[in-house]
Scaffold this motif. Structure first.
Motif, PDB file in Angstrom:
ATOM      1  N   UNK A 409       2.881   8.236   7.750  1.00  0.00           N
ATOM      2  CA  UNK A 409       4.495   7.900   7.721  1.00  0.00           C
ATOM      3  C   UNK A 409       5.304   7.042   8.949  1.00  0.00           C
ATOM      4  N   UNK A 410       5.172   7.936   9.557  1.00  0.00           N
ATOM      5  CA  UNK A 410       6.212   7.888  10.612  1.00  0.00           C
ATOM      6  C   UNK A 410       3.821   7.508  11.320  1.00  0.00           C
ATOM      7  N   UNK A 411       3.762   6.215  11.900  1.00  0.00           N
ATOM      8  CA  UNK A 411       2.572   6.213  11.651  1.00  0.00           C
ATOM      9  C   UNK A 411       1.853   6.627  13.624  1.00  0.00           C
ATOM     10  N   UNK A 412       0.375   6.236  13.196  1.00  0.00           N
ATOM     11  CA  UNK A 412       0.351   7.260  14.241  1.00  0.00           C
ATOM     12  C   UNK A 412      -0.313   6.332  15.799  1.00  0.00           C
ATOM     13  N   UNK A 413      -0.867   5.427  15.566  1.00  0.00           N
ATOM     14  CA  UNK A 413      -0.300   4.337  16.641  1.00  0.00           C
ATOM     15  C   UNK A 413       0.831   4.297  17.919  1.00  0.00           C
ATOM     16  N   UNK A 414       2.268   5.097  16.754  1.00  0.00           N
ATOM     17  CA  UNK A 414       3.248   5.796  17.626  1.00  0.00           C
ATOM     18  C   UNK A 414       3.714   6.687  17.649  1.00  0.00           C
ATOM     19  N   UNK A 432      -2.305   0.168   2.933  1.00  0.00           N
ATOM     20  CA  UNK A 432      -2.304  -1.126   3.633  1.00  0.00           C
ATOM     21  C   UNK A 432      -0.442  -1.912   3.585  1.00  0.00           C
ATOM     22  N   UNK A 433      -1.158  -1.905   2.515  1.00  0.00           N
ATOM     23  CA  UNK A 433       0.728  -2.112   1.570  1.00  0.00           C
ATOM     24  C   UNK A 433       2.052  -1.251   2.164  1.00  0.00           C
ATOM     25  N   UNK A 434       1.976  -0.091   2.549  1.00  0.00           N
ATOM     26  CA  UNK A 434       3.047   0.690   3.420  1.00  0.00           C
ATOM     27  C   UNK A 434       2.743   0.710   4.835  1.00  0.00           C
ATOM     28  N   UNK A 435       1.251   0.688   5.390  1.00  0.00           N
ATOM     29  CA  UNK A 435       1.387   0.418   7.315  1.00  0.00           C
ATOM     30  C   UNK A 435       1.779  -0.949   6.762  1.00  0.00           C
ATOM     31  N   UNK A 436       1.704  -1.615   6.365  1.00  0.00           N
ATOM     32  CA  UNK A 436       2.606  -3.423   6.946  1.00  0.00           C
ATOM     33  C   UNK A 436       3.988  -3.289   6.528  1.00  0.00           C
ATOM     34  N   UNK A 437       4.452  -2.367   5.577  1.00  0.00           N
ATOM     35  CA  UNK A 437       5.263  -3.197   5.152  1.00  0.00           C
ATOM     36  C   UNK A 437       6.003  -3.768   4.024  1.00  0.00           C
ATOM     37  N   UNK A 438       4.801  -3.667   3.337  1.00  0.00           N
ATOM     38  CA  UNK A 438       4.929  -3.742   2.124  1.00  0.00           C
ATOM     39  C   UNK A 438       6.137  -2.780   1.262  1.00  0.00           C
ATOM     40  N   UNK A 486      12.113   6.803   8.871  1.00  0.00           N
ATOM     41  CA  UNK A 486      12.208   5.897  10.778  1.00  0.00           C
ATOM     42  C   UNK A 486      10.632   4.659   9.750  1.00  0.00           C
ATOM     43  N   UNK A 487      10.607   5.216   8.713  1.00  0.00           N
ATOM     44  CA  UNK A 487       9.246   3.806   8.414  1.00  0.00           C
ATOM     45  C   UNK A 487      10.193   2.909   7.650  1.00  0.00           C
ATOM     46  N   UNK A 488      10.968   3.398   7.674  1.00  0.00           N
ATOM     47  CA  UNK A 488      12.076   2.461   6.757  1.00  0.00           C
ATOM     48  C   UNK A 488      13.047   0.791   7.541  1.00  0.00           C
ATOM     49  N   UNK A 489      13.013   2.123   8.394  1.00  0.00           N
ATOM     50  CA  UNK A 489      14.037   1.225   9.932  1.00  0.00           C
ATOM     51  C   UNK A 489      13.026   0.203  10.937  1.00  0.00           C
ATOM     52  N   UNK A 490      11.420   0.449  10.826  1.00  0.00           N
ATOM     53  CA  UNK A 490      10.916   0.456  11.507  1.00  0.00           C
ATOM     54  C   UNK A 490      10.091  -1.501  11.024  1.00  0.00           C
TER      55      UNK A 490
END
Length: 496
Positions: A409-414, A432-438, A486-490
Protein backbone atom coordinates in the motif's frame (compact mmCIF):
# COMPACT_ATOMS: atom_id res chain seq x y z
CA UNK A 1 17.68 -42.77 26.12
CA UNK A 2 13.99 -42.14 27.04
CA UNK A 3 13.39 -43.90 30.38
CA UNK A 4 17.10 -43.65 31.30
CA UNK A 5 16.95 -39.87 31.42
CA UNK A 6 17.51 -38.02 34.67
CA UNK A 7 14.87 -35.79 36.24
CA UNK A 8 17.27 -33.27 37.74
CA UNK A 9 20.13 -31.38 36.11
CA UNK A 10 22.74 -31.26 38.86
CA UNK A 11 24.04 -27.73 39.19
CA UNK A 12 27.71 -26.96 38.72
CA UNK A 13 29.91 -24.50 40.57
CA UNK A 14 29.82 -20.75 40.13
CA UNK A 15 26.16 -20.01 40.79
CA UNK A 16 23.18 -19.94 38.43
CA UNK A 17 24.10 -18.10 35.29
CA UNK A 18 27.80 -18.86 35.62
CA UNK A 19 28.01 -22.67 35.49
CA UNK A 20 29.53 -22.79 32.02
CA UNK A 21 32.31 -20.30 32.77
CA UNK A 22 33.62 -22.43 35.63
CA UNK A 23 32.93 -25.64 33.72
CA UNK A 24 34.96 -24.45 30.74
CA UNK A 25 37.97 -23.77 32.97
CA UNK A 26 37.56 -27.19 34.56
CA UNK A 27 37.31 -28.96 31.21
CA UNK A 28 40.32 -27.08 29.88
CA UNK A 29 42.32 -28.28 32.90
CA UNK A 30 41.22 -31.87 32.27
CA UNK A 31 42.05 -31.58 28.56
CA UNK A 32 45.56 -30.28 29.11
CA UNK A 33 46.54 -32.21 32.26
CA UNK A 34 44.47 -35.45 32.13
CA UNK A 35 44.63 -35.51 35.94
CA UNK A 36 43.85 -38.35 38.32
CA UNK A 37 40.56 -37.86 40.18
CA UNK A 38 42.21 -36.65 43.47
CA UNK A 39 44.08 -33.97 41.54
CA UNK A 40 40.87 -32.82 39.87
CA UNK A 41 39.12 -32.65 43.24
CA UNK A 42 41.91 -30.42 44.53
CA UNK A 43 41.69 -28.22 41.43
CA UNK A 44 37.95 -27.70 42.01
CA UNK A 45 38.55 -26.79 45.68
CA UNK A 46 41.26 -24.33 44.69
CA UNK A 47 39.13 -22.63 42.02
CA UNK A 48 35.67 -22.65 43.63
CA UNK A 49 34.13 -22.47 47.09
CA UNK A 50 33.57 -26.24 47.15
CA UNK A 51 35.04 -28.15 50.09
CA UNK A 52 33.34 -31.57 50.06
CA UNK A 53 34.87 -34.38 48.02
CA UNK A 54 31.48 -36.07 47.92
CA UNK A 55 29.71 -32.95 46.63
CA UNK A 56 32.35 -32.34 43.97
CA UNK A 57 32.24 -35.98 42.87
CA UNK A 58 28.45 -35.83 42.51
CA UNK A 59 28.80 -32.93 40.09
CA UNK A 60 31.57 -34.65 38.15
CA UNK A 61 29.44 -37.80 37.91
CA UNK A 62 26.68 -35.68 36.38
CA UNK A 63 29.12 -34.37 33.77
CA UNK A 64 30.06 -37.96 33.03
CA UNK A 65 26.38 -38.87 32.72
CA UNK A 66 25.71 -36.19 30.10
CA UNK A 67 28.76 -37.24 28.12
CA UNK A 68 31.39 -34.57 28.78
CA UNK A 69 33.82 -36.42 31.07
CA UNK A 70 35.05 -39.96 31.67
CA UNK A 71 36.10 -40.68 35.26
CA UNK A 72 38.63 -43.51 35.32
CA UNK A 73 40.78 -44.81 38.14
CA UNK A 74 43.99 -43.79 36.43
CA UNK A 75 42.86 -40.44 35.04
CA UNK A 76 39.99 -38.15 34.15
CA UNK A 77 39.58 -37.28 30.48
CA UNK A 78 37.20 -35.43 28.18
CA UNK A 79 34.94 -37.27 25.76
CA UNK A 80 34.86 -36.26 22.09
CA UNK A 81 31.81 -34.15 22.89
CA UNK A 82 33.68 -32.48 25.76
CA UNK A 83 36.64 -31.70 23.52
CA UNK A 84 34.33 -30.27 20.86
CA UNK A 85 32.54 -28.05 23.38
CA UNK A 86 35.84 -26.67 24.75
CA UNK A 87 37.19 -26.11 21.22
CA UNK A 88 34.07 -24.48 19.75
CA UNK A 89 32.46 -22.83 22.80
CA UNK A 90 29.10 -23.55 21.15
CA UNK A 91 26.32 -23.55 23.77
CA UNK A 92 24.18 -25.85 21.62
CA UNK A 93 26.71 -28.68 22.10
CA UNK A 94 26.14 -28.55 25.84
CA UNK A 95 22.40 -28.00 25.40
CA UNK A 96 22.15 -31.16 23.28
CA UNK A 97 24.01 -33.09 25.97
CA UNK A 98 21.54 -31.89 28.60
CA UNK A 99 18.47 -32.60 26.43
CA UNK A 100 19.63 -36.12 25.60
CA UNK A 101 20.15 -37.04 29.25
CA UNK A 102 17.74 -34.96 31.36
CA UNK A 103 13.97 -34.54 31.15
CA UNK A 104 12.46 -31.09 30.79
CA UNK A 105 14.82 -28.71 29.03
CA UNK A 106 12.86 -28.54 25.80
CA UNK A 107 9.61 -28.18 27.76
CA UNK A 108 11.05 -25.25 29.69
CA UNK A 109 12.07 -23.40 26.52
CA UNK A 110 8.69 -23.95 24.87
CA UNK A 111 6.90 -22.75 28.02
CA UNK A 112 8.92 -19.53 27.94
CA UNK A 113 7.82 -18.87 24.35
CA UNK A 114 4.46 -17.97 25.87
CA UNK A 115 6.05 -15.31 28.07
CA UNK A 116 8.03 -14.90 31.32
CA UNK A 117 7.55 -17.56 33.99
CA UNK A 118 8.53 -18.09 37.61
CA UNK A 119 10.54 -21.14 38.61
CA UNK A 120 7.35 -22.66 40.05
CA UNK A 121 5.48 -22.16 36.77
CA UNK A 122 8.33 -23.78 34.88
CA UNK A 123 8.24 -26.70 37.29
CA UNK A 124 4.51 -27.11 36.70
CA UNK A 125 5.06 -27.14 32.93
CA UNK A 126 7.76 -29.80 33.18
CA UNK A 127 5.67 -31.90 35.58
CA UNK A 128 2.69 -31.74 33.20
CA UNK A 129 4.80 -32.68 30.20
CA UNK A 130 6.62 -35.52 31.98
CA UNK A 131 3.95 -36.94 34.26
CA UNK A 132 5.12 -40.48 33.44
CA UNK A 133 8.31 -39.95 35.47
CA UNK A 134 6.58 -38.21 38.43
CA UNK A 135 8.71 -35.09 38.13
CA UNK A 136 7.99 -33.35 41.45
CA UNK A 137 11.34 -32.21 42.86
CA UNK A 138 10.85 -28.54 43.89
CA UNK A 139 14.53 -27.74 43.30
CA UNK A 140 14.43 -29.00 39.73
CA UNK A 141 13.20 -25.85 37.94
CA UNK A 142 15.97 -23.71 39.39
CA UNK A 143 18.58 -26.29 38.36
CA UNK A 144 17.27 -26.38 34.79
CA UNK A 145 16.95 -22.61 34.61
CA UNK A 146 20.46 -22.14 36.00
CA UNK A 147 21.95 -24.18 33.19
CA UNK A 148 19.94 -22.31 30.56
CA UNK A 149 21.01 -19.00 32.09
CA UNK A 150 24.63 -20.10 31.86
CA UNK A 151 24.19 -21.04 28.22
CA UNK A 152 22.78 -17.59 27.45
CA UNK A 153 19.28 -18.77 26.58
CA UNK A 154 17.40 -17.45 29.64
CA UNK A 155 17.65 -14.27 31.67
CA UNK A 156 16.15 -13.64 35.10
CA UNK A 157 14.78 -10.46 36.64
CA UNK A 158 12.60 -9.92 39.74
CA UNK A 159 11.88 -13.63 40.06
CA UNK A 160 10.74 -13.98 36.42
CA UNK A 161 12.55 -15.97 33.75
CA UNK A 162 12.39 -15.00 30.09
CA UNK A 163 14.11 -15.98 26.85
CA UNK A 164 17.05 -14.09 25.44
CA UNK A 165 17.23 -13.48 21.69
CA UNK A 166 19.30 -16.64 21.14
CA UNK A 167 17.01 -18.52 23.52
CA UNK A 168 13.95 -17.54 21.53
CA UNK A 169 15.56 -18.73 18.30
CA UNK A 170 16.43 -22.05 19.91
CA UNK A 171 12.99 -22.37 21.51
CA UNK A 172 11.26 -21.81 18.18
CA UNK A 173 13.39 -24.47 16.56
CA UNK A 174 12.73 -26.88 19.43
CA UNK A 175 9.00 -26.20 19.13
CA UNK A 176 9.09 -26.77 15.38
CA UNK A 177 10.99 -30.03 15.74
CA UNK A 178 13.23 -29.00 12.83
CA UNK A 179 17.01 -29.37 12.89
CA UNK A 180 19.55 -26.69 12.04
CA UNK A 181 21.89 -28.50 9.66
CA UNK A 182 25.42 -27.39 8.83
CA UNK A 183 25.82 -26.00 5.34
CA UNK A 184 28.41 -27.87 3.26
CA UNK A 185 28.25 -30.99 5.45
CA UNK A 186 27.49 -34.37 3.90
CA UNK A 187 24.82 -36.50 5.58
CA UNK A 188 23.82 -40.11 5.17
CA UNK A 189 20.15 -41.00 4.86
CA UNK A 190 20.14 -42.51 8.34
CA UNK A 191 21.64 -39.33 9.80
CA UNK A 192 18.96 -37.21 8.12
CA UNK A 193 16.22 -39.56 9.28
CA UNK A 194 17.50 -39.18 12.83
CA UNK A 195 17.73 -35.40 12.50
CA UNK A 196 14.21 -35.03 11.09
CA UNK A 197 12.75 -37.92 13.13
CA UNK A 198 11.17 -39.46 10.04
CA UNK A 199 11.66 -42.24 7.50
CA UNK A 200 12.26 -41.54 3.82
CA UNK A 201 11.69 -45.13 2.74
CA UNK A 202 14.20 -46.90 0.52
CA UNK A 203 15.76 -43.62 -0.66
CA UNK A 204 15.28 -39.85 -0.44
CA UNK A 205 13.26 -38.64 -3.41
CA UNK A 206 13.85 -35.37 -5.22
CA UNK A 207 10.99 -33.49 -3.52
CA UNK A 208 9.90 -34.53 -0.04
CA UNK A 209 7.10 -32.45 1.52
CA UNK A 210 6.42 -33.20 5.19
CA UNK A 211 3.47 -32.23 7.40
CA UNK A 212 3.09 -31.68 11.13
CA UNK A 213 0.78 -33.51 13.53
CA UNK A 214 -2.18 -31.46 12.31
CA UNK A 215 -1.54 -32.28 8.66
CA UNK A 216 -0.24 -28.77 7.91
CA UNK A 217 2.94 -28.23 5.83
CA UNK A 218 5.99 -28.35 8.11
CA UNK A 219 9.02 -28.40 5.77
CA UNK A 220 10.19 -29.60 2.35
CA UNK A 221 13.38 -31.44 1.47
CA UNK A 222 14.58 -30.92 -2.11
CA UNK A 223 17.41 -32.99 -3.58
CA UNK A 224 19.30 -32.55 -6.85
CA UNK A 225 21.52 -35.31 -8.24
CA UNK A 226 24.64 -34.68 -10.27
CA UNK A 227 23.70 -37.56 -12.58
CA UNK A 228 19.95 -36.90 -12.42
CA UNK A 229 17.66 -37.05 -15.46
CA UNK A 230 16.34 -33.48 -15.34
CA UNK A 231 19.23 -31.24 -16.31
CA UNK A 232 18.82 -28.87 -13.36
CA UNK A 233 20.78 -25.62 -13.61
CA UNK A 234 22.09 -25.12 -10.08
CA UNK A 235 24.53 -22.26 -10.59
CA UNK A 236 24.18 -18.90 -8.87
CA UNK A 237 22.13 -17.43 -6.07
CA UNK A 238 18.99 -18.05 -8.12
CA UNK A 239 18.74 -21.29 -10.04
CA UNK A 240 16.20 -23.52 -11.73
CA UNK A 241 15.02 -26.91 -10.55
CA UNK A 242 12.88 -29.30 -12.59
CA UNK A 243 9.97 -30.93 -10.81
CA UNK A 244 8.99 -34.55 -10.28
CA UNK A 245 8.40 -36.85 -13.27
CA UNK A 246 11.07 -38.61 -15.35
CA UNK A 247 11.22 -38.21 -19.16
CA UNK A 248 10.03 -41.77 -19.82
CA UNK A 249 6.66 -40.89 -18.30
CA UNK A 250 5.97 -37.97 -20.64
CA UNK A 251 4.61 -34.62 -19.44
CA UNK A 252 5.07 -33.99 -15.73
CA UNK A 253 1.87 -34.13 -13.71
CA UNK A 254 0.60 -32.08 -10.77
CA UNK A 255 1.76 -34.61 -8.19
CA UNK A 256 1.69 -33.86 -4.43
CA UNK A 257 5.45 -33.18 -4.59
CA UNK A 258 5.15 -30.66 -7.44
CA UNK A 259 2.10 -29.14 -5.76
CA UNK A 260 4.11 -28.61 -2.57
CA UNK A 261 6.67 -26.43 -4.37
CA UNK A 262 3.92 -24.58 -6.27
CA UNK A 263 2.12 -23.88 -3.00
CA UNK A 264 5.38 -22.63 -1.51
CA UNK A 265 5.86 -20.29 -4.45
CA UNK A 266 2.37 -18.89 -3.90
CA UNK A 267 1.61 -18.96 -0.23
CA UNK A 268 3.17 -21.60 2.00
CA UNK A 269 5.97 -20.29 4.19
CA UNK A 270 7.90 -23.29 5.50
CA UNK A 271 11.62 -24.12 5.48
CA UNK A 272 12.86 -25.72 2.25
CA UNK A 273 16.09 -27.70 2.82
CA UNK A 274 18.18 -28.14 -0.33
CA UNK A 275 20.64 -31.01 -0.83
CA UNK A 276 23.01 -32.01 -3.62
CA UNK A 277 24.02 -35.62 -4.26
CA UNK A 278 27.28 -36.07 -6.21
CA UNK A 279 27.41 -38.88 -8.76
CA UNK A 280 28.18 -42.36 -7.38
CA UNK A 281 27.75 -41.22 -3.76
CA UNK A 282 25.09 -42.12 -1.23
CA UNK A 283 25.67 -39.11 1.03
CA UNK A 284 23.92 -35.81 0.43
CA UNK A 285 25.64 -32.43 0.79
CA UNK A 286 23.50 -29.83 2.53
CA UNK A 287 23.36 -26.62 0.50
CA UNK A 288 21.23 -24.56 2.90
CA UNK A 289 17.69 -23.23 3.00
CA UNK A 290 16.15 -21.98 -0.25
CA UNK A 291 13.04 -20.05 -1.21
CA UNK A 292 10.71 -21.03 -4.06
CA UNK A 293 10.14 -17.76 -5.90
CA UNK A 294 8.46 -18.94 -9.11
CA UNK A 295 6.79 -21.96 -10.71
CA UNK A 296 6.20 -22.42 -14.45
CA UNK A 297 4.79 -25.20 -16.63
CA UNK A 298 6.99 -25.07 -19.74
CA UNK A 299 8.38 -27.14 -22.56
CA UNK A 300 11.67 -28.71 -21.48
CA UNK A 301 15.04 -27.85 -23.00
CA UNK A 302 14.79 -30.72 -25.50
CA UNK A 303 11.33 -29.63 -26.61
CA UNK A 304 9.92 -33.07 -25.85
CA UNK A 305 7.52 -32.57 -22.95
CA UNK A 306 6.03 -30.18 -20.42
CA UNK A 307 7.79 -29.87 -17.09
CA UNK A 308 7.42 -27.90 -13.89
CA UNK A 309 10.31 -25.48 -13.72
CA UNK A 310 10.86 -23.91 -10.32
CA UNK A 311 13.05 -20.91 -9.59
CA UNK A 312 14.82 -21.35 -6.27
CA UNK A 313 16.80 -18.73 -4.39
CA UNK A 314 19.51 -19.54 -1.89
CA UNK A 315 19.03 -18.01 1.56
CA UNK A 316 21.87 -17.11 3.90
CA UNK A 317 19.69 -18.15 6.84
CA UNK A 318 20.83 -21.43 8.34
CA UNK A 319 18.46 -21.77 11.26
CA UNK A 320 14.88 -22.76 10.36
CA UNK A 321 13.72 -21.07 13.55
CA UNK A 322 15.16 -17.75 12.33
CA UNK A 323 13.47 -18.32 8.97
CA UNK A 324 10.13 -18.96 10.68
CA UNK A 325 10.52 -15.92 12.96
CA UNK A 326 11.30 -13.65 9.99
CA UNK A 327 8.33 -15.02 8.05
CA UNK A 328 6.02 -14.59 11.04
CA UNK A 329 7.26 -11.05 11.68
CA UNK A 330 5.44 -9.73 8.58
CA UNK A 331 2.17 -10.55 10.35
CA UNK A 332 3.01 -9.24 13.81
CA UNK A 333 5.28 -6.41 12.67
CA UNK A 334 5.33 -3.03 14.45
CA UNK A 335 2.35 -2.11 16.65
CA UNK A 336 -0.46 -3.19 14.39
CA UNK A 337 -2.91 -4.94 16.67
CA UNK A 338 -6.32 -3.46 15.97
CA UNK A 339 -8.67 -2.92 13.03
CA UNK A 340 -8.36 0.19 10.94
CA UNK A 341 -11.85 0.02 9.50
CA UNK A 342 -15.23 1.33 10.56
CA UNK A 343 -15.42 -1.83 12.68
CA UNK A 344 -12.83 -0.18 14.92
CA UNK A 345 -15.23 2.70 15.54
CA UNK A 346 -17.87 0.16 16.44
CA UNK A 347 -15.91 -0.93 19.46
CA UNK A 348 -12.72 -2.82 18.56
CA UNK A 349 -10.70 -0.31 20.53
CA UNK A 350 -8.40 0.62 17.63
CA UNK A 351 -4.64 0.85 17.60
CA UNK A 352 -2.73 2.22 20.54
CA UNK A 353 0.00 3.52 18.25
CA UNK A 354 0.42 4.25 14.57
CA UNK A 355 2.86 1.96 12.74
CA UNK A 356 5.83 3.48 10.99
CA UNK A 357 5.38 3.81 7.22
CA UNK A 358 8.94 2.81 6.40
CA UNK A 359 11.26 0.04 7.51
CA UNK A 360 14.34 0.61 9.64
CA UNK A 361 17.22 0.08 7.19
CA UNK A 362 19.44 -1.32 9.95
CA UNK A 363 16.82 -3.59 11.48
CA UNK A 364 17.48 -6.52 9.13
CA UNK A 365 20.33 -7.79 7.00
CA UNK A 366 19.93 -8.04 3.23
CA UNK A 367 19.16 -11.75 3.53
CA UNK A 368 16.64 -11.20 6.32
CA UNK A 369 14.91 -8.52 4.25
CA UNK A 370 14.73 -10.94 1.33
CA UNK A 371 13.08 -13.60 3.51
CA UNK A 372 10.59 -11.05 4.82
CA UNK A 373 9.85 -9.76 1.33
CA UNK A 374 9.09 -13.25 0.10
CA UNK A 375 7.04 -14.01 3.19
CA UNK A 376 5.15 -10.73 2.73
CA UNK A 377 4.01 -11.75 -0.75
CA UNK A 378 2.97 -15.19 0.40
CA UNK A 379 1.26 -14.11 3.62
CA UNK A 380 -0.70 -11.37 1.84
CA UNK A 381 -1.96 -13.53 -1.01
CA UNK A 382 -2.84 -16.33 1.40
CA UNK A 383 -4.70 -13.93 3.72
CA UNK A 384 -6.95 -12.93 0.80
CA UNK A 385 -7.43 -16.56 -0.25
CA UNK A 386 -5.50 -15.74 -3.45
CA UNK A 387 -8.29 -13.52 -4.77
CA UNK A 388 -8.13 -9.88 -5.80
CA UNK A 389 -9.34 -7.65 -2.96
CA UNK A 390 -10.93 -5.27 -5.49
CA UNK A 391 -12.59 -7.52 -8.10
CA UNK A 392 -12.49 -10.94 -6.40
CA UNK A 393 -10.90 -12.56 -9.46
CA UNK A 394 -8.53 -15.52 -9.23
CA UNK A 395 -7.07 -16.91 -12.45
CA UNK A 396 -5.07 -20.14 -12.60
CA UNK A 397 -2.33 -20.94 -15.12
CA UNK A 398 -1.77 -24.37 -16.70
CA UNK A 399 1.08 -24.80 -14.19
CA UNK A 400 -1.41 -24.45 -11.35
CA UNK A 401 -0.14 -21.03 -10.28
CA UNK A 402 -2.60 -18.25 -9.45
CA UNK A 403 -2.39 -14.80 -11.07
CA UNK A 404 -2.63 -12.80 -7.85
CA UNK A 405 0.07 -10.43 -6.60
CA UNK A 406 0.86 -8.83 -3.26
CA UNK A 407 0.82 -5.04 -3.53
CA UNK A 408 2.44 -2.74 -0.98
CA UNK A 409 0.00 0.00 0.00
CA UNK A 410 2.80 2.38 0.95
CA UNK A 411 5.24 1.45 -1.84
CA UNK A 412 8.28 -0.73 -1.49
CA UNK A 413 10.32 1.73 -3.59
CA UNK A 414 9.77 4.26 -0.78
CA UNK A 415 10.96 1.65 1.76
CA UNK A 416 7.39 0.72 2.69
CA UNK A 417 7.22 -1.94 5.38
CA UNK A 418 6.97 -5.65 4.64
CA UNK A 419 3.99 -6.17 6.91
CA UNK A 420 0.68 -7.79 6.00
CA UNK A 421 -1.26 -4.67 7.02
CA UNK A 422 0.67 -2.70 4.42
CA UNK A 423 -0.48 -5.14 1.76
CA UNK A 424 -3.35 -5.93 -0.61
CA UNK A 425 -3.79 -9.02 -2.78
CA UNK A 426 -4.60 -7.76 -6.28
CA UNK A 427 -4.88 -9.08 -9.82
CA UNK A 428 -2.29 -7.67 -12.24
CA UNK A 429 -4.64 -5.04 -13.67
CA UNK A 430 -5.75 -3.67 -10.32
CA UNK A 431 -2.22 -3.93 -8.91
CA UNK A 432 -1.05 -1.64 -11.70
CA UNK A 433 -4.05 0.67 -11.27
CA UNK A 434 -3.46 0.92 -7.51
CA UNK A 435 0.28 1.59 -7.88
CA UNK A 436 -0.13 4.36 -10.49
CA UNK A 437 -2.97 6.11 -8.67
CA UNK A 438 -6.08 5.15 -10.60
CA UNK A 439 -7.42 3.48 -7.47
CA UNK A 440 -7.20 4.11 -3.73
CA UNK A 441 -9.01 2.81 -0.64
CA UNK A 442 -10.87 4.63 2.15
CA UNK A 443 -10.39 3.89 5.83
CA UNK A 444 -13.63 1.89 5.78
CA UNK A 445 -12.34 -0.20 2.88
CA UNK A 446 -14.21 1.24 -0.10
CA UNK A 447 -12.68 1.82 -3.52
CA UNK A 448 -11.89 5.36 -4.69
CA UNK A 449 -11.32 6.13 -8.38
CA UNK A 450 -9.25 9.04 -9.70
CA UNK A 451 -11.49 11.74 -11.22
CA UNK A 452 -9.91 11.72 -14.68
CA UNK A 453 -12.75 11.14 -17.21
CA UNK A 454 -10.53 12.62 -19.92
CA UNK A 455 -8.15 9.62 -19.81
CA UNK A 456 -8.57 6.28 -21.53
CA UNK A 457 -9.44 3.60 -18.98
CA UNK A 458 -11.54 5.86 -16.77
CA UNK A 459 -14.82 4.19 -17.72
CA UNK A 460 -13.45 0.76 -16.86
CA UNK A 461 -12.33 1.89 -13.40
CA UNK A 462 -15.23 4.29 -12.69
CA UNK A 463 -17.66 1.44 -12.07
CA UNK A 464 -15.56 0.34 -9.08
CA UNK A 465 -16.20 3.63 -7.19
CA UNK A 466 -17.60 2.89 -3.73
CA UNK A 467 -17.25 -0.89 -4.00
CA UNK A 468 -16.25 -2.65 -0.79
CA UNK A 469 -13.00 -4.58 -0.65
CA UNK A 470 -13.01 -8.32 -0.11
CA UNK A 471 -11.13 -8.55 3.18
CA UNK A 472 -9.32 -11.29 5.13
CA UNK A 473 -11.30 -12.90 7.92
CA UNK A 474 -8.53 -12.10 10.41
CA UNK A 475 -8.64 -8.49 11.59
CA UNK A 476 -4.86 -8.36 12.03
CA UNK A 477 -4.42 -9.09 8.31
CA UNK A 478 -6.53 -6.17 7.09
CA UNK A 479 -5.01 -2.92 5.78
CA UNK A 480 -4.06 -0.34 8.38
CA UNK A 481 -5.47 3.19 8.05
CA UNK A 482 -1.99 4.71 8.31
CA UNK A 483 -0.85 3.01 5.12
CA UNK A 484 -4.14 3.68 3.29
CA UNK A 485 -3.99 7.40 4.15
CA UNK A 486 -0.37 7.65 3.00
CA UNK A 487 -1.27 6.02 -0.32
CA UNK A 488 -4.19 8.45 -0.86
CA UNK A 489 -1.97 11.41 -0.09
CA UNK A 490 0.71 10.24 -2.54
CA UNK A 491 -1.83 10.10 -5.36
CA UNK A 492 -3.83 13.26 -4.60
CA UNK A 493 -7.02 11.74 -3.20
CA UNK A 494 -8.92 13.81 -0.64
CA UNK A 495 -8.76 12.66 2.99
CA UNK A 496 -11.58 10.37 4.06
Amino acid sequence: MGEDKLNIAVRFFGGAGNYTAVLEECCHYVLTEEPELPALLEWVKANTRATSDEGITDRLRFLERIGLLVLEEERVRLTDRGVRWVAESDPEILFEALVENVHGFETLLEALLDGPKTDAELGAAIAADHSEVEWTDPSGPAQHRGWLQSLGYVERSDGLNSLTESGERLARRVASGLPALERGTEYSQSELEAAFDTSFGSYIKGINPRTDGDGEPAYIIVKAREDGPYGDDLEGERFTYIGEGVPSKGDQQLTPANSALINHAEGAVVPVYFFYQPADEDRLRYEGLVDVVDAEYVVDADGDRLVYRFTLERLEVDDPAEFAALADSVVGDSTETGSASAETDAGDGGDADEPALTADEEEFTATQRRVRSSAFAKRVTTAYDRRCAICGASRESPAGTVDIEAAHIYPKKENGRDTVRNGLALCRLHHWAFDVGWLAVTDDYRVLVADRPDLEGYEEFARLEGEELTLPDETEHRPHATFLAAHRERHGFEST
